[in-house]
Design a protein around this motif. Structure first.
Motif, PDB file in Angstrom:
ATOM      1  N   ILE A 170       0.844  -1.201   0.000  1.00 23.18           N
ATOM      2  CA  ILE A 170       0.000   0.000   0.000  1.00 23.18           C
ATOM      3  C   ILE A 170       0.875   1.245   0.000  1.00 23.18           C
ATOM      4  O   ILE A 170       0.636   2.205  -0.757  1.00 23.18           O
ATOM      5  CB  ILE A 170      -0.952  -0.027   1.213  1.00 23.18           C
ATOM      6  CG1 ILE A 170      -2.029  -1.109   1.020  1.00 23.18           C
ATOM      7  CG2 ILE A 170      -1.590   1.346   1.422  1.00 23.18           C
ATOM      8  CD1 ILE A 170      -2.913  -1.314   2.233  1.00 23.18           C
ATOM      9  N   TRP A 171       1.907   1.240   0.830  1.00 29.91           N
ATOM     10  CA  TRP A 171       2.830   2.386   0.880  1.00 29.91           C
ATOM     11  C   TRP A 171       3.512   2.569  -0.469  1.00 29.91           C
ATOM     12  O   TRP A 171       3.634   3.704  -0.973  1.00 29.91           O
ATOM     13  CB  TRP A 171       3.868   2.136   1.972  1.00 29.91           C
ATOM     14  CG  TRP A 171       4.941   3.187   2.051  1.00 29.91           C
ATOM     15  CD1 TRP A 171       4.862   4.405   2.667  1.00 29.91           C
ATOM     16  CD2 TRP A 171       6.247   3.122   1.468  1.00 29.91           C
ATOM     17  NE1 TRP A 171       6.043   5.101   2.520  1.00 29.91           N
ATOM     18  CE2 TRP A 171       6.909   4.335   1.781  1.00 29.91           C
ATOM     19  CE3 TRP A 171       6.931   2.170   0.731  1.00 29.91           C
ATOM     20  CZ2 TRP A 171       8.210   4.605   1.366  1.00 29.91           C
ATOM     21  CZ3 TRP A 171       8.222   2.429   0.317  1.00 29.91           C
ATOM     22  CH2 TRP A 171       8.847   3.631   0.632  1.00 29.91           C
ATOM     23  N   TRP A 172       3.959   1.486  -1.109  1.00 29.61           N
ATOM     24  CA  TRP A 172       4.624   1.558  -2.412  1.00 29.61           C
ATOM     25  C   TRP A 172       3.663   2.101  -3.475  1.00 29.61           C
ATOM     26  O   TRP A 172       4.036   2.950  -4.294  1.00 29.61           O
ATOM     27  CB  TRP A 172       5.103   0.162  -2.786  1.00 29.61           C
ATOM     28  CG  TRP A 172       5.956   0.077  -4.025  1.00 29.61           C
ATOM     29  CD1 TRP A 172       6.304   1.093  -4.875  1.00 29.61           C
ATOM     30  CD2 TRP A 172       6.575  -1.097  -4.552  1.00 29.61           C
ATOM     31  NE1 TRP A 172       7.091   0.621  -5.899  1.00 29.61           N
ATOM     32  CE2 TRP A 172       7.272  -0.718  -5.727  1.00 29.61           C
ATOM     33  CE3 TRP A 172       6.590  -2.435  -4.144  1.00 29.61           C
ATOM     34  CZ2 TRP A 172       7.977  -1.640  -6.494  1.00 29.61           C
ATOM     35  CZ3 TRP A 172       7.301  -3.345  -4.905  1.00 29.61           C
ATOM     36  CH2 TRP A 172       7.991  -2.951  -6.066  1.00 29.61           C
ATOM     37  N   THR A 173       2.422   1.643  -3.453  1.00 29.04           N
ATOM     38  CA  THR A 173       1.439   2.088  -4.444  1.00 29.04           C
ATOM     39  C   THR A 173       1.168   3.583  -4.304  1.00 29.04           C
ATOM     40  O   THR A 173       1.039   4.304  -5.300  1.00 29.04           O
ATOM     41  CB  THR A 173       0.128   1.295  -4.277  1.00 29.04           C
ATOM     42  OG1 THR A 173       0.396  -0.105  -4.416  1.00 29.04           O
ATOM     43  CG2 THR A 173      -0.905   1.711  -5.321  1.00 29.04           C
ATOM     44  N   LEU A 174       1.090   4.061  -3.070  1.00 30.92           N
ATOM     45  CA  LEU A 174       0.848   5.485  -2.849  1.00 30.92           C
ATOM     46  C   LEU A 174       1.992   6.344  -3.376  1.00 30.92           C
ATOM     47  O   LEU A 174       1.787   7.505  -3.750  1.00 30.92           O
ATOM     48  CB  LEU A 174       0.643   5.752  -1.356  1.00 30.92           C
ATOM     49  CG  LEU A 174      -0.680   5.263  -0.759  1.00 30.92           C
ATOM     50  CD1 LEU A 174      -0.656   5.362   0.757  1.00 30.92           C
ATOM     51  CD2 LEU A 174      -1.846   6.073  -1.331  1.00 30.92           C
TER      52      LEU A 174
END
Length: 387
Positions: A170-174
């Motif tokens: 999720i952090w990478w996608t953001l």
């Protein structure tokens, strides 16, 4: 493009790792919760049932809301369901968590692969799909290892780690730049696209290997366990099988970009028909382990050409790629669900041979139809050259 490919690959890797982790755990879970062969098939197939329910909503979200929000929604659901699976105390909760994870997987797959294909040049479509599928197969490779770890240290720590990996994604996608949302697709476009032969053929060639792997994922571990194989041996067999499948998939995708989608599809159908006909024969652990290892790359030849074929048809029809991958999710989930639950029921009532030989017949029939199509295409080209 490379950054986006890495993200899409990581998303499908983690999702598939959780999906495949049940394979070596299945005999242990069957004993722990007193599961029949049919109940074990339901546990295995509940993920596919969730994907079936979430396929069209996931594609709709990717087309209307955008690919990045869809990936985030899918990853959030996957992380929560992984933690639920880690803490589950009965079979019903396990089934429910895998079902919910399938819903999340439908969204994350549709969003990440539509994001990737929307940014990719058409002449590399099969190669990039094959690379993403190879990453998913890598997840299938690590999944049995995760399952073996879960048997050794407990489901809580092992599947809790999967939930934490989801939060990292999720952090990478953001942090990944968002793509522009595609133009909204009308429902009539999705319905009318089903008349395109590439979409129909691609959908079937996604359904068929999902059906094969669904049956194999239930019947093979239980048969190996009955023959005295340990969870480590079962995990090792599926790990090696997935590794070989991961090598084959991008090669098949690249070949389909250069020579067309039909040739690798015909090869995959032939190999799948042969190996599934042989699977009922072994009466000892080693021959069955060898056949399981051979079956994965043989059947895996079909994935990348089939998905690229469907994507090509969607592009020609003007269908949003998010909805195209919704159809892929739908086709996969129908095959995986029928393979896991239906194959287990057939195996329990009529014997494993009936399940495997039915699959072999389906592959042979599909091969005959595909070969006739290839012959017709070559015949038409020859006639035009004479004229």
């Amino acid at each position: 493009m490379r950054r986006l490919l890495l993200l899409a690959s990581a998303v499908v890797f983690v999702d598939t790792m959780f999906y495949a982790a049940v394979t070596p755990l299945l005999p242990h879970l069957a004993r722990e919760f007193a599961l029949s062969k049919s109940a074990a098939g339901i546990l295995t197939g509940s993920y596919a049932a969730g994907t079936l329910v979430g396929a069209l909503p996931g594609g709709w979200l990717a087309a209307r809301l955008g690919v990045r929000p869809t990936v985030l929604i899918g990853l959030g659901i996957m992380s929560a369901s992984s933690l639920g699976f880690a803490l589950a105390g009965n079979a019903a909760v396990l089934d429910g968590c895998r079902f919910v994870q399938g819903v999340g997987g439908a969204a994350s797959w549709a969003g990440s692969l539509a994001w990737l294909i929307g940014a990719a040049p058409r002449e590399r479509r099969g190669e990039l799909i094959g690379s993403a599928i190879a990453a998913a197969i890598g997840g299938a490779l690590f999944g049995p290892a995760l399952g073996a770890v879960a048997q050794a240290v407990g489901r809580g720590p092992a599947f809790g780690v999967v939930g934490l990996l989801g939060l990292g994604l999720i952090w990478w996608t953001l942090r990944t730049p968002a793509a522009e949302p595609a133009a909204p697709s009308r429902d009539v476009t999705l319905i009318s696209s089903l008349s395109d032969p590439r979409i129909l053929a691609g959908s079937w060639l996604v359904t068929l290997p999902a059906l094969l792997f669904g049956v194999l994922g239930v019947l093979a571990p239980l048969r190996l366990d009955a023959l005295g194989a340990s969870a480590t041996v079962i995990a090792g067999a599926f790990l090696v099988a997935a590794a070989l499948e991961g090598v084959v998939s991008p090669v098949a995708g690249r070949f389909s970009d250069r020579r067309g989608r039909l040739a690798p599809s015909v090869a995959g159908l032939f190999c799948a028909a042969v190996v599934t006909a042989l699977l009922p024969l072994p009466e000892a652990r080693l021959p069955l382990v060898v056949l399981v290892i051979v079956a994965a790359p043989a059947v895996g030849l079909l994935w990348a050409p089939a998905m690229a074929m469907l994507s090509d048809g969607a592009e020609a029809r003007g269908l949003d790629q998010g909805l195209a991958f919704a159809l892929i999710n739908l086709a996969w989930s129908v095959g995986a669900l029928c393979g896991a639950a239906g194959g287990a029921w057939v195996g329990e009532t009529l014997g494993d041979s009936a399940a495997y030989l039915t699959l072999s017949a389906l592959c042979a029939g599909s091969l005959a139809a595909m070969a006739a199509r290839v012959a017709l295409r070559h015949g038409t080209a020859a006639e035009k050259s004479i004229e």
